[in-house]
Design a protein around this motif. Structure first.
Motif, PDB file in Angstrom:
ATOM      1  N   ILE A 110      90.336  37.375  71.656  1.00  0.00           N
ATOM      2  CA  ILE A 110      89.513  37.777  70.371  1.00  0.00           C
ATOM      3  C   ILE A 110      88.813  39.115  70.555  1.00  0.00           C
ATOM      4  CG2 ILE A 110      87.274  37.119  68.978  1.00  0.00           C
ATOM      5  CD1 ILE A 110      88.145  34.153  69.679  1.00  0.00           C
ATOM      6  N   SER A 111      89.045  39.789  69.768  1.00  0.00           N
ATOM      7  CA  SER A 111      88.352  41.237  69.698  1.00  0.00           C
ATOM      8  C   SER A 111      87.247  41.153  69.106  1.00  0.00           C
ATOM      9  CB  SER A 111      89.305  42.250  69.111  1.00  0.00           C
ATOM     10  OG  SER A 111      89.665  41.630  67.805  1.00  0.00           O
ATOM     11  N   PRO A 112      85.948  41.335  70.113  1.00  0.00           N
ATOM     12  CA  PRO A 112      84.494  41.127  69.469  1.00  0.00           C
ATOM     13  C   PRO A 112      84.282  42.271  68.220  1.00  0.00           C
ATOM     14  CG  PRO A 112      84.701  40.916  71.987  1.00  0.00           C
ATOM     15  CD  PRO A 112      85.808  41.307  71.297  1.00  0.00           C
ATOM     16  N   GLU A 113      84.924  43.453  68.286  1.00  0.00           N
ATOM     17  CA  GLU A 113      84.552  44.144  67.432  1.00  0.00           C
ATOM     18  C   GLU A 113      85.009  44.119  66.000  1.00  0.00           C
ATOM     19  OE1 GLU A 113      86.747  47.843  68.626  1.00  0.00           O
ATOM     20  OE2 GLU A 113      88.331  47.212  67.505  1.00  0.00           O
ATOM     21  N   ASP A 114      86.042  43.275  65.755  1.00  0.00           N
ATOM     22  CA  ASP A 114      86.375  42.909  64.405  1.00  0.00           C
ATOM     23  C   ASP A 114      86.630  41.457  64.000  1.00  0.00           C
ATOM     24  OD1 ASP A 114      88.647  42.745  65.669  1.00  0.00           O
ATOM     25  OD2 ASP A 114      89.701  44.368  64.988  1.00  0.00           O
ATOM     26  N   GLY A 115      86.263  40.469  65.058  1.00  0.00           N
ATOM     27  CA  GLY A 115      86.687  39.035  65.169  1.00  0.00           C
ATOM     28  C   GLY A 115      88.124  38.769  64.658  1.00  0.00           C
ATOM     29  N   ARG A 116      89.018  39.508  65.034  1.00  0.00           N
ATOM     30  CA  ARG A 116      90.361  39.195  64.969  1.00  0.00           C
ATOM     31  C   ARG A 116      90.633  38.335  66.242  1.00  0.00           C
ATOM     32  NH1 ARG A 116      93.738  42.575  61.568  1.00  0.00           N
ATOM     33  NH2 ARG A 116      92.522  44.360  60.803  1.00  0.00           N
ATOM     34  N   ILE A 117      91.640  37.445  66.061  1.00  0.00           N
ATOM     35  CA  ILE A 117      92.549  36.454  66.908  1.00  0.00           C
ATOM     36  C   ILE A 117      93.650  36.874  67.152  1.00  0.00           C
ATOM     37  CG2 ILE A 117      92.822  34.230  67.522  1.00  0.00           C
ATOM     38  CD1 ILE A 117      90.700  33.314  65.672  1.00  0.00           C
ATOM     39  N   HIS A 118      94.015  37.153  68.322  1.00  0.00           N
ATOM     40  CA  HIS A 118      95.274  38.054  68.808  1.00  0.00           C
ATOM     41  C   HIS A 118      96.095  36.733  69.494  1.00  0.00           C
ATOM     42  CE1 HIS A 118      93.742  42.106  68.319  1.00  0.00           C
ATOM     43  NE2 HIS A 118      92.498  41.448  68.440  1.00  0.00           N
ATOM     44  N   PRO A 135      90.855  40.417  60.034  1.00  0.00           N
ATOM     45  CA  PRO A 135      89.389  40.627  60.615  1.00  0.00           C
ATOM     46  C   PRO A 135      88.300  39.498  60.044  1.00  0.00           C
ATOM     47  CG  PRO A 135      90.159  42.574  59.456  1.00  0.00           C
ATOM     48  CD  PRO A 135      90.874  41.508  59.027  1.00  0.00           C
ATOM     49  N   GLY A 136      87.549  39.192  61.179  1.00  0.00           N
ATOM     50  CA  GLY A 136      86.350  38.304  60.926  1.00  0.00           C
ATOM     51  C   GLY A 136      86.740  36.812  61.133  1.00  0.00           C
ATOM     52  N   LEU A 137      87.924  36.449  61.459  1.00  0.00           N
ATOM     53  CA  LEU A 137      88.327  34.954  61.390  1.00  0.00           C
ATOM     54  C   LEU A 137      87.568  34.258  62.303  1.00  0.00           C
ATOM     55  CD1 LEU A 137      90.085  32.839  60.303  1.00  0.00           C
ATOM     56  CD2 LEU A 137      91.706  33.235  61.779  1.00  0.00           C
ATOM     57  N   ALA A 138      87.169  34.831  63.807  1.00  0.00           N
ATOM     58  CA  ALA A 138      86.482  34.283  64.759  1.00  0.00           C
ATOM     59  C   ALA A 138      85.005  34.404  64.461  1.00  0.00           C
ATOM     60  CB  ALA A 138      86.843  34.984  65.984  1.00  0.00           C
ATOM     61  N   TYR A 168     104.047  37.346  81.809  1.00  0.00           N
ATOM     62  CA  TYR A 168     102.584  37.048  82.001  1.00  0.00           C
ATOM     63  C   TYR A 168     101.460  37.495  81.139  1.00  0.00           C
ATOM     64  CZ  TYR A 168     105.140  35.194  85.888  1.00  0.00           C
ATOM     65  OH  TYR A 168     106.108  34.659  86.846  1.00  0.00           O
ATOM     66  N   PRO A 169     101.473  37.582  79.807  1.00  0.00           N
ATOM     67  CA  PRO A 169     100.746  37.947  79.113  1.00  0.00           C
ATOM     68  C   PRO A 169      99.064  37.446  79.079  1.00  0.00           C
ATOM     69  CG  PRO A 169     101.917  36.744  77.699  1.00  0.00           C
ATOM     70  CD  PRO A 169     102.405  36.722  79.078  1.00  0.00           C
ATOM     71  N   GLN A 170      98.130  38.254  79.129  1.00  0.00           N
ATOM     72  CA  GLN A 170      96.523  37.943  79.248  1.00  0.00           C
ATOM     73  C   GLN A 170      95.648  38.719  78.445  1.00  0.00           C
ATOM     74  OE1 GLN A 170      95.893  37.840  83.503  1.00  0.00           O
ATOM     75  NE2 GLN A 170      97.656  36.526  84.112  1.00  0.00           N
ATOM     76  N   PHE A 171      94.705  38.140  77.798  1.00  0.00           N
ATOM     77  CA  PHE A 171      93.632  39.040  77.032  1.00  0.00           C
ATOM     78  C   PHE A 171      92.421  38.953  77.878  1.00  0.00           C
ATOM     79  CE2 PHE A 171      96.751  37.678  73.559  1.00  0.00           C
ATOM     80  CZ  PHE A 171      96.868  39.304  72.841  1.00  0.00           C
ATOM     81  N   VAL A 172      91.844  40.135  77.993  1.00  0.00           N
ATOM     82  CA  VAL A 172      90.619  40.005  78.600  1.00  0.00           C
ATOM     83  C   VAL A 172      89.494  40.700  77.733  1.00  0.00           C
ATOM     84  CG1 VAL A 172      89.311  40.594  81.020  1.00  0.00           C
ATOM     85  CG2 VAL A 172      91.589  39.828  81.078  1.00  0.00           C
ATOM     86  N   VAL A 173      88.346  40.514  77.690  1.00  0.00           N
ATOM     87  CA  VAL A 173      87.299  41.263  77.163  1.00  0.00           C
ATOM     88  C   VAL A 173      86.371  42.149  78.130  1.00  0.00           C
ATOM     89  CG1 VAL A 173      85.351  41.074  75.752  1.00  0.00           C
ATOM     90  CG2 VAL A 173      87.183  39.702  75.124  1.00  0.00           C
ATOM     91  N   LEU A 179      88.810  44.538  73.941  1.00  0.00           N
ATOM     92  CA  LEU A 179      90.006  43.722  74.154  1.00  0.00           C
ATOM     93  C   LEU A 179      90.871  44.438  74.992  1.00  0.00           C
ATOM     94  CD1 LEU A 179      90.861  40.833  73.932  1.00  0.00           C
ATOM     95  CD2 LEU A 179      92.267  41.390  71.990  1.00  0.00           C
ATOM     96  N   GLN A 180      91.625  43.836  76.140  1.00  0.00           N
ATOM     97  CA  GLN A 180      92.505  44.350  76.893  1.00  0.00           C
ATOM     98  C   GLN A 180      93.605  43.468  77.252  1.00  0.00           C
ATOM     99  OE1 GLN A 180      90.338  45.696  80.508  1.00  0.00           O
ATOM    100  NE2 GLN A 180      90.465  47.728  79.896  1.00  0.00           N
ATOM    101  N   PHE A 181      94.712  44.014  77.240  1.00  0.00           N
ATOM    102  CA  PHE A 181      96.057  43.123  77.262  1.00  0.00           C
ATOM    103  C   PHE A 181      96.547  43.591  78.948  1.00  0.00           C
ATOM    104  CE2 PHE A 181     100.650  42.520  76.478  1.00  0.00           C
ATOM    105  CZ  PHE A 181     100.490  41.006  76.159  1.00  0.00           C
ATOM    106  N   VAL A 182      96.795  42.489  79.504  1.00  0.00           N
ATOM    107  CA  VAL A 182      97.290  42.561  81.004  1.00  0.00           C
ATOM    108  C   VAL A 182      98.740  41.988  80.815  1.00  0.00           C
ATOM    109  CG1 VAL A 182      96.771  42.364  83.383  1.00  0.00           C
ATOM    110  CG2 VAL A 182      94.905  42.557  81.858  1.00  0.00           C
TER     111      VAL A 182
END
Length: 465
Positions: A110-118, A135-138, A168-173, A179-182
């Motif tokens: 989840i990207s805190p800047e826009d509330g999108r769920i990835h 945007p804003g769903l979260a 091995y995709p991973q999302f990290v805030v 939001l980062q993608f590893v």
């Protein structure tokens, strides 16, 4: 009477000392059903719905908890519930699992800047499949939970092409709410660890921060390619911490072809969101994109171990309130054998988990956790607000240790086997909920046979610290 009073006083004193040093307990407060028919097949000793490297298939954001998995029809499912115990709402994404490969997991961010769920899914040394919500769903739980709120499935990360070999995709805030993608590019034993970042609605490439290049020699054999497997990518107090292990391409570095070429536990950190990297002593060792961490980077090995003990990759890590790293690793100790000849058999028979942690003076300590894994798979470590530790072993067996004891009073505080949960093995945990609410939520799937679907569940524990 005086002697009795003295003994009573002594007993009370010892009881208080024991209470102060006793490992923290947990209490089960819920166990909810996500799906009666989760897809089930065993691949790479695991299930596609529950792998330790899924940092975020169970994730709390705001007042909602989110979960992701594949159902028996092979479609990816997203769910949410309002905490603490609302009912789960589900939606189906227009993507089916492409093969019976347990590494093709689903993860959410989840990207805190826009509330999108990835969402990233269904990749193992292949093109990633990615979608993102409006945007804003979260932010707004009143919005309907339907698949039409998500965009189409893409092989790119939005505007960013991440290549054709993603694993091995991973999302990290980050601490500043990016939001980062590893992920890993390349293949097992010959891959690089990569980082991308989402800002102002756009993904950009940070670059490779751990490379496959360099040489490693053992048993008279030199390996010229490898990949870094990480136990996590964890921010705390503004600092990014990474522990992991290397996997070599050349099988000759281990004593027997039935083992694993994983070796050494390494640690390094970054104070600028993964751009520059330093070892435990503070020395600069790497720069993402131009000079990544390599197998020969100085001062990164914190627990040396050769490739003969079935050392597992991609276990887990957490960071305490003082900014000190704690990792769980597991392998077959030398008292059982000095040469693992079948990592599946020998790990199931002999593997033990170990707690590896850093002290404020920079030194590392490793202690064996006195409970056998009885499984090939991995464990999860989480830390509470008091810096006490909880480790969820395979089959939802929770063991804990207190900071006050120096992490020596390991105790089984919940035994999922004895409780009849019938969990398959590995689990994932909701790290955000643990950090924000002090609730330990554990995602697991029931054991089945063949390819018969089984229940996917979330069990919740309150911490009795």
């Amino acid at each position: 009477m005086a002697r009795f009073s003295l003994l009573a006083t002594l007993g009370l004193f010892l009881g208080l000392v024991w209470t102060a040093l006793a490992a923290p307990r947990v209490s089960q407060i819920g166990n909810s059903l996500l799906d009666n028919n989760g897809i089930y097949f065993v691949s790479y000793d695991g299930l596609v719905n529950v792998n330790s490297f899924q940092l975020s298939n169970l994730l709390t954001y705001g007042n909602y908890q989110y979960a992701a998995w594949y159902t028996s029809s092979r479609f990816a499912i997203l769910a949410r519930r309002q905490l603490p115990n609302g009912g789960w709402q589900t939606l189906q994404l227009p993507r089916q699992l492409s093969s019976n490969n347990s590494h093709n997991v689903v993860v959410i961010g989840i990207s805190p800047e826009d509330g999108r769920i990835h969402v990233a899914l269904d990749c193992h040394s292949s093109r990633v499949f990615y979608t993102v919500s409006e945007p804003g769903l979260a932010f707004n739980g009143n919005l309907s939970w339907v698949s039409s709120r998500f965009g189409g499935i893409s092989n790119n990360l939005g505007n960013l092409n991440v290549g054709t070999q993603v694993t091995y995709p991973q999302f990290v805030v980050t601490p500043d709410n990016l939001l980062q993608f590893v992920y890993r590019s390349g293949v097992s034993g010959n891959g690089a660890t990569q980082l991308a970042e989402y800002r102002n609605g756009v993904w950009t490439n940070v670059g490779s921060w751990a490379t496959n290049s360099g040489s490693y020699s053992a048993r008279g054999v030199t390996s010229n390619a490898r990949n870094l497997y990480i136990h996590g990518f964890t921010y705390r107090n503004g600092r990014l911490h990474v522990t992991g292990t290397w996997r070599e391409q050349a099988g000759g570095v281990m004593c027997n072809g039935g083992g694993l070429t994983n070796h050494d536990t390494v640690y390094f950190y970054s104070d600028d969101r993964g751009r520059n990297w330093r070892n435990s002593g503070g020395a600069h060792i790497a720069t993402s994109g131009s000079n990544p961490v390599r197998v020969s980077s100085p001062g990164i090995i914190v627990d040396p171990i050769n490739a003969d003990h079935g050392l597992m990759n991609q276990e887990s890590q957490d960071v305490d309130s003082q900014g000190q790293i704690h990792a769980i690793i597991s392998y077959v100790p030398g008292r059982f054998t000095q040469c693992v000849t079948s990592y599946q058999r020998d790990r199931t028979s002999y593997a033990r988990p170990f707690h590896v942690f850093r002290s404020p003076n920079g030194s590392f300590t490793k202690r064996e956790i006195p409970f056998a894994l009885n499984a090939v798979g991995r464990s999860q470590i989480v830390i509470d607000k008091n810096d006490d530790i909880y480790v969820v072993l395979p089959f939802v067996r929770v063991v804990s240790a207190s900071k006050s004891s120096g992490y020596t009073d390991w105790t089984m505080v919940f035994d999922g086997v004895a409780q009849g949960l019938n969990a398959f093995g590995e689990v994932t945990v909701d790290r955000a909920r643990m950090r924000e609410e002090g609730i330990l939520s554990v995602f697991y799937q029931l054991r089945s046979s063949g390819n018969n679907p089984s229940q996917v569940r979330v069990i919740d524990f309150a911490l009795n610290t």
